[in-house]
Design a protein around this motif. Structure first.
Motif, mmCIF file in Angstrom:
data_model
loop_
_atom_site.group_PDB
_atom_site.id
_atom_site.type_symbol
_atom_site.label_atom_id
_atom_site.label_comp_id
_atom_site.label_asym_id
_atom_site.label_seq_id
_atom_site.Cartn_x
_atom_site.Cartn_y
_atom_site.Cartn_z
ATOM 1 N N LEU A 170 -27.564 15.506 -5.446
ATOM 2 C CA LEU A 170 -26.262 14.805 -5.277
ATOM 3 C C LEU A 170 -25.685 14.953 -3.774
ATOM 4 N N VAL A 171 -25.725 13.877 -2.770
ATOM 5 C CA VAL A 171 -25.090 14.416 -1.494
ATOM 6 C C VAL A 171 -23.617 13.599 -1.225
ATOM 7 N N GLU A 172 -23.033 14.281 -0.417
ATOM 8 C CA GLU A 172 -21.739 13.617 0.034
ATOM 9 C C GLU A 172 -21.869 13.133 1.335
ATOM 10 N N LEU A 173 -21.875 11.795 1.600
ATOM 11 C CA LEU A 173 -21.733 11.216 2.626
ATOM 12 C C LEU A 173 -20.686 11.483 3.474
ATOM 13 N N ALA A 194 -29.689 10.766 -4.605
ATOM 14 C CA ALA A 194 -30.965 10.358 -3.936
ATOM 15 C C ALA A 194 -32.093 11.702 -4.145
ATOM 16 N N ARG A 195 -32.971 11.130 -3.349
ATOM 17 C CA ARG A 195 -34.172 12.335 -3.505
ATOM 18 C C ARG A 195 -34.098 12.978 -2.172
ATOM 19 N N LEU A 196 -34.563 14.046 -2.259
ATOM 20 C CA LEU A 196 -34.688 14.850 -0.746
ATOM 21 C C LEU A 196 -36.215 14.915 -0.311
ATOM 22 N N ASP A 197 -36.218 14.993 1.016
ATOM 23 C CA ASP A 197 -37.580 14.804 1.312
ATOM 24 C C ASP A 197 -37.806 15.793 2.521
ATOM 25 N N LEU A 255 -27.533 16.966 5.841
ATOM 26 C CA LEU A 255 -28.900 16.091 5.775
ATOM 27 C C LEU A 255 -28.541 14.850 6.663
ATOM 28 N N ARG A 256 -29.558 13.923 6.649
ATOM 29 C CA ARG A 256 -29.671 12.755 7.115
ATOM 30 C C ARG A 256 -30.457 11.555 6.345
ATOM 31 N N ALA A 257 -29.905 10.451 6.308
ATOM 32 C CA ALA A 257 -30.424 9.444 5.507
ATOM 33 C C ALA A 257 -31.633 8.945 6.178
ATOM 34 N N GLU A 258 -32.665 8.664 5.598
ATOM 35 C CA GLU A 258 -34.110 7.963 5.851
ATOM 36 C C GLU A 258 -34.546 6.930 5.153
ATOM 37 N N TYR A 316 -35.882 1.845 -0.107
ATOM 38 C CA TYR A 316 -34.794 2.975 -0.716
ATOM 39 C C TYR A 316 -34.423 3.997 0.433
ATOM 40 N N VAL A 317 -33.201 4.555 0.129
ATOM 41 C CA VAL A 317 -32.655 5.945 0.743
ATOM 42 C C VAL A 317 -33.113 7.067 0.216
ATOM 43 N N LEU A 318 -33.497 7.911 1.129
ATOM 44 C CA LEU A 318 -33.644 9.312 0.781
ATOM 45 C C LEU A 318 -33.067 10.207 2.034
ATOM 46 N N PHE A 319 -32.655 11.492 1.737
ATOM 47 C CA PHE A 319 -32.324 12.408 2.822
ATOM 48 C C PHE A 319 -33.045 13.585 3.027
ATOM 49 N N ARG A 320 -33.069 13.796 4.408
ATOM 50 C CA ARG A 320 -33.871 14.909 4.932
ATOM 51 C C ARG A 320 -32.941 15.888 5.703
ATOM 52 N N PRO A 321 -33.360 17.337 5.642
ATOM 53 C CA PRO A 321 -32.584 18.079 6.369
ATOM 54 C C PRO A 321 -32.161 17.716 7.802
ATOM 55 N N TRP A 322 -31.068 18.115 8.402
ATOM 56 C CA TRP A 322 -30.787 17.491 9.938
ATOM 57 C C TRP A 322 -30.244 18.754 10.605
ATOM 58 N N THR A 323 -30.700 18.901 11.671
ATOM 59 C CA THR A 323 -30.163 19.855 12.742
ATOM 60 C C THR A 323 -29.747 19.116 14.153
#
Length: 131
Positions: free
Chosen positions: A78-81, A89-92, A105-108, A118-125
């Motif tokens: 569960l992510v908060e935009l 969403a799924r995390l990758d 996180l960042r949408a991919e 579809y959208v998934l989220f990856r860690p973001w720096t």
């Protein structure tokens, strides 16, 4: 992880048009400038029943998650935009040890051969996506 074949239901066409183009599109109330998940049907703040669609930044933070016991593990979240709505969403590109509340996180976007993108989220720096 195979998520199955996603199909449109008619009321989410703008969302899937966005994912196909690599854009995260969610609902927005123009009357009071509140943002909502793609399945929202009205604004509880001002009562507006005709929500528009707007492009979100794709930035998000991790609220909570679960790990499916598969090999390799599957991370559902569960992510908060940044704009406010929460999405499932799924995390990758994550490891179990890296997961923490508030993780940036960042949408991919995934574009399967069959069905909808579809959208998934990856860690973001600050340097970009970790993966």
């Amino acid at each position: 992880m195979d998520v199955g074949v996603l199909r449109r239901d008619g009321r989410t066409d703008p969302f899937f048009d966005g994912t196909a183009a690599g854009r995260l599109v969610v609902r927005r109330c123009e009357a009071c400038d509140r943002w909502f998940a793609p399945d929202a049907s009205g604004c509880p703040g001002c009562g507006e029943e005709d929500l528009g669609w707007a492009e979100a930044s794709g930035a998000a933070t991790l609220v909570t998650w679960t790990v499916l016991p598969k090999e390799p593990p599957v991370f559902l979240a569960l992510v908060e935009l940044a704009e406010g709505p929460w999405l499932h969403a799924r995390l990758d590109g994550v490891e179990r040890a890296d997961l923490r509340e508030g993780l940036a996180l960042r949408a991919e976007f995934e574009h399967p051969d069959e069905g909808e993108s579809y959208v998934l989220f990856r860690p973001w720096t600050e340097r970009g996506s970790v993966r």
